[in-house]
Design a protein around this motif. Structure first.
Motif, short mmCIF file in Angstrom:
data_model
loop_
_atom_site.label_atom_id
_atom_site.label_comp_id
_atom_site.label_asym_id
_atom_site.label_seq_id
_atom_site.Cartn_x
_atom_site.Cartn_y
_atom_site.Cartn_z
N TYR A 226 -51.28 -25.43 -86.47
CA TYR A 226 -52.12 -24.28 -86.07
C TYR A 226 -53.58 -24.58 -86.37
O TYR A 226 -54.47 -24.34 -85.53
CB TYR A 226 -51.65 -23.03 -86.81
CG TYR A 226 -52.50 -21.81 -86.55
CD1 TYR A 226 -52.37 -21.07 -85.37
CD2 TYR A 226 -53.44 -21.38 -87.50
CE1 TYR A 226 -53.15 -19.94 -85.13
CE2 TYR A 226 -54.22 -20.27 -87.27
CZ TYR A 226 -54.08 -19.56 -86.09
OH TYR A 226 -54.86 -18.45 -85.87
N LYS B 194 -51.69 -18.50 -80.27
CA LYS B 194 -50.93 -17.26 -80.10
C LYS B 194 -50.99 -16.78 -78.66
O LYS B 194 -52.00 -16.91 -77.98
CB LYS B 194 -51.49 -16.17 -81.02
CG LYS B 194 -50.54 -15.01 -81.28
CD LYS B 194 -51.12 -14.13 -82.39
CE LYS B 194 -50.11 -13.11 -82.87
NZ LYS B 194 -50.64 -12.30 -83.99
N TYR C 194 -46.15 -17.63 -80.83
CA TYR C 194 -47.03 -18.78 -80.93
C TYR C 194 -46.50 -19.88 -80.03
O TYR C 194 -45.30 -20.01 -79.81
CB TYR C 194 -47.13 -19.27 -82.37
CG TYR C 194 -47.98 -18.39 -83.25
CD1 TYR C 194 -49.36 -18.57 -83.31
CD2 TYR C 194 -47.40 -17.37 -84.00
CE1 TYR C 194 -50.15 -17.75 -84.11
CE2 TYR C 194 -48.18 -16.54 -84.80
CZ TYR C 194 -49.56 -16.74 -84.85
OH TYR C 194 -50.34 -15.92 -85.62
#
Length: 648
Positions: free
Chosen positions: A120, A127, A167
């Motif tokens: 991430y 997202k 995600y």
């Protein structure tokens, strides 16, 4: 580097098992192969790490636990550590794993959270909202175009519409690098799997992967966004590294063993290991495993073994009746590892009778018995070999290890065993050629008799040693019959290592011959599959009686029935509904019936549904059917009821 491990390090893994149901012999197939390769590498002198375990998260586990009235953790604990669970089966099958990981282990959960955050933070996870198709049994996401006849292309089951905040992993970003990896290296084998992955998944356009869920809770929580759990395939794939200490302090041998030398996986999960796994490692700038090998399925009567189909084969029954080594041997002797194989009890029994009872067992029993009969406990007076009489066998045995090694290094287990059994067949022929029982009648020929028996015992030693990875207990028994003779790797390349005064030890037949018909009848009686426990269809919301009365259900007679072109799912029915005008209805029932067996049947149809187009044809109504699990049956009524009669 220690002398014992002079060949270096070797890290091999088998897929961590998804414990939603009890294991069967099909599950054991890959793990037995992995164990055999691990034992082979240890025999060669490698420092081996063999990893297996269980993949315990996901929606299917959560649903099954709820249905059973227990927590998900209790559910997986019972299947993994309970009686006849995963660990019990691996113990039964003599699986020599070095490490066992469970994805519910605390250290693994914490490591997965760190891994997810790293991807991430580097921008490879973002997202969004997922909207598409989801196969719960496979824990797989699919686009509409990837479905096969509207169903999961991997398992053929129904998929669900899914829409939720999620995600995503930028899988598309790595499409080019992954394609190059597959096309231009030996990362994925057999080669046929490469063409399948590239043409089916990469070239049509690799889409970003949904990597979190919010519709259930049984998974690794995304620690920076409560409500999200990590997609099970991130959780599962990184076990290969967390089990070595990646992002945790439980273990400390990542640098020693990573990258893995080979992942053995079933063909149904090759996509995850050959596309998603390397892409995620690329995202984190981590070394890739050296190889993924996608083996075939072990089928039963032409179908993949499945509890829902009632065609599973109980390894406990087979091991109890035939022995674990015989079962291990059969799995790798009978089927090429990269291809599908069709299991039958008759094939198993015949393989045991021919290869193990007639060939191997007979060679060991005859040779040891003759050595003891003619020389007592200890062989003596062994003369030098006779070039003309002995060279054909000795030359074949002397080069066996090299031929065997060439096959084993290609994961060609069947061929490796084939080389051994060519030698065993030659040794049995050698007995007939030299007729020891005739030599024994002439005292002057006793040294020649001793040489013949020595050659046979030495052949048994080398063959027995090379069988160690496949049948460890049998190899140990053969070694015992030869007085504890050397069976280390170096000695297996040399003919003549066995002491000339070798002490032999008598024993029962290694593999008694089996009465085929009697055994098949016994197995059929014991192993009849129970009726599968099929889940009930989900109940629909309550409706008013007035709404129900709007549905027009009519008795119809099948005039004709045929397959719909370009569809594996649909049948086209021409029906007499009592109006005098034939009614056309298309029904997704082709998987369960042949068209010709439905002609003349009396069915029930909903006849006031608005027509809809299916595969370019208009369908005017819907045939009633009953569904439970993956079974679908048409509702049929008494043939004496006339077409056009209404259900009231």
């Amino acid at each position: 580097m220690c002398e014992k491990c002079s060949k270096g390090k070797f890290y091999i893994t088998t897929p961590i098992y998804y414990p939603s149901a009890r294991l069967h012999i099909g599950h054991a197939y890959c793990t037995v192969a992995t164990d055999t390769m691990a034992r082979y590498k240890r025999l060669q002198g490698y420092d081996v790490m063999f990893l297996t375990g269980t993949d315990e998260h996901g929606q299917k586990i959560e649903d099954k636990a709820e249905a059973a009235g227990v927590t998900p953790q209790q559910f997986v604990d019972e299947i993994v550590t309970g009686p006849k669970g995963v660990q019990d089966l691996w113990k039964l099958m003599n699986i020599s794993y070095d490490r066992f990981i469970r994805t519910t282990d605390d250290y693994h959960v914490a490591a997965i959270q760190k891994i997810f955050r790293k991807m991430y933070d580097n921008g490879d996870i973002y997202k969004g909202t997922y909207k598409g198709k989801y196969c719960k049994p496979c824990e797989s996401f699919w686009t509409e175009s990837q479905l096969k006849d509207g169903k999961c292309p991997d398992c053929g089951r129904e998929v669900q519409d899914a829409e939720e905040e999620a995600y995503f992993f930028r899988l598309s970003k790595y499409a080019g690098r992954v394609r190059d990896l597959l096309m231009n290296t030996d990362y994925l084998e057999p080669r046929s799997r490469v063409n399948e992955m590239v043409s089916n998944f990469i070239d049509p356009g690799l889409e970003d992967l949904c990597v979190s869920r919010t519709s259930f809770t049984w998974g690794v929580p995304v620690d920076f966004d409560p409500g999200h759990v990590v997609y099970v395939w991130i959780d599962a794939l990184f076990n290969y590294m967390t089990a070595l200490g990646f992002e945790n302090d439980r273990y400390h041998d990542l640098d020693k063993y990573w990258p893995a030398d080979v992942h053995f996986v079933g063909k149904e999960i090759v996509r995850f290991h050959s596309i998603i796994w390397p892409a995620m490692l690329m995202s984190l700038n981590l070394p890739l495993p050296k190889k993924v090998y996608g083996h075939g399925w072990l089928n039963f009567n032409g179908e993949k073994m499945s509890k829902s189909r009632g065609n599973v084969v109980d390894p406990y029954i087979l091991a109890e009746r035939f022995g674990v080594d015989a079962l291990r041997f059969f799995l790798l002797r009978t089927f090429p590892f990269g291809s599908d194989g069709n299991f039958t009890n008759e094939l198993l029994i015949n393989t045991i009778n021919v290869d193990l009872a007639n060939d191997l067992g007979n060679l060991v029993s005859r040779t040891v018995a003759m050595a003891q009969k003619y020389f007592g406990e200890k062989l003596s007076d062994v003369q030098e070999a006779d070039e003309a009489l002995d060279a054909p066998l000795i030359d074949m045995v002397s080069t066996l290890r090299d031929r065997y090694e060439a096959q084993m290094d290609k994961f060609a287990f069947q061929n490796g065993l084939g080389e051994i059994f060519k030698v065993i067949a030659r040794a049995n022929k050698y007995i007939d050629e030299n007729a020891p029982w005739v030599l024994a009648k002439d005292e002057a020929k006793k040294p020649r008799l001793a040489r013949v028996l020595y050659n046979l015992l030495e052949t048994i030693r080398i063959c027995g040693g090379l069988l160690t990875p496949f049948m460890p207990d049998t190899a140990a028994e053969i070694q015992k019959r030869l007085g504890g003779a050397a069976m280390d790797w170096d000695s297996l390349a040399q003919f003549g290592v066995l002491a000339r005064d070798v002490v032999t030890v008598a024993g029962p037949a290694l593999f008694p011959r089996i009465d085929v018909e009697k055994e098949l009848q016994a197995l059929e009686a014991m192993n009849k599959p129970a009726e599968p426990e099929l889940p009930l269809a989900e109940a629909k919301p309550e409706i008013a009686f007035d709404d129900f009365e709007k549905v027009d259900m009519t008795v119809v007679k099948v005039l004709t029935c045929e397959n719909v072109k370009k569809s594996e799912k649909l049948l086209k029915f021409t029906l007499d509904d009592g109006t005098g005008t034939p009614r056309i209805i298309l029904s997704g029932i082709a998987k369960y019936y042949k068209p010709e067996e439905l002609v003349g049947k009396t069915l029930v149809a909903v006849t006031n549904l608005a027509p809809r187009k299916m595969m370019g044809q208009m369908s005017c109504g819907m045939l009633l059917s009953a569904e439970r699990g993956d079974q679908l049956k048409l509702v049929m009524v008494d043939d004496s009821i006339p077409a056009g009669a209404r259900l009231v």
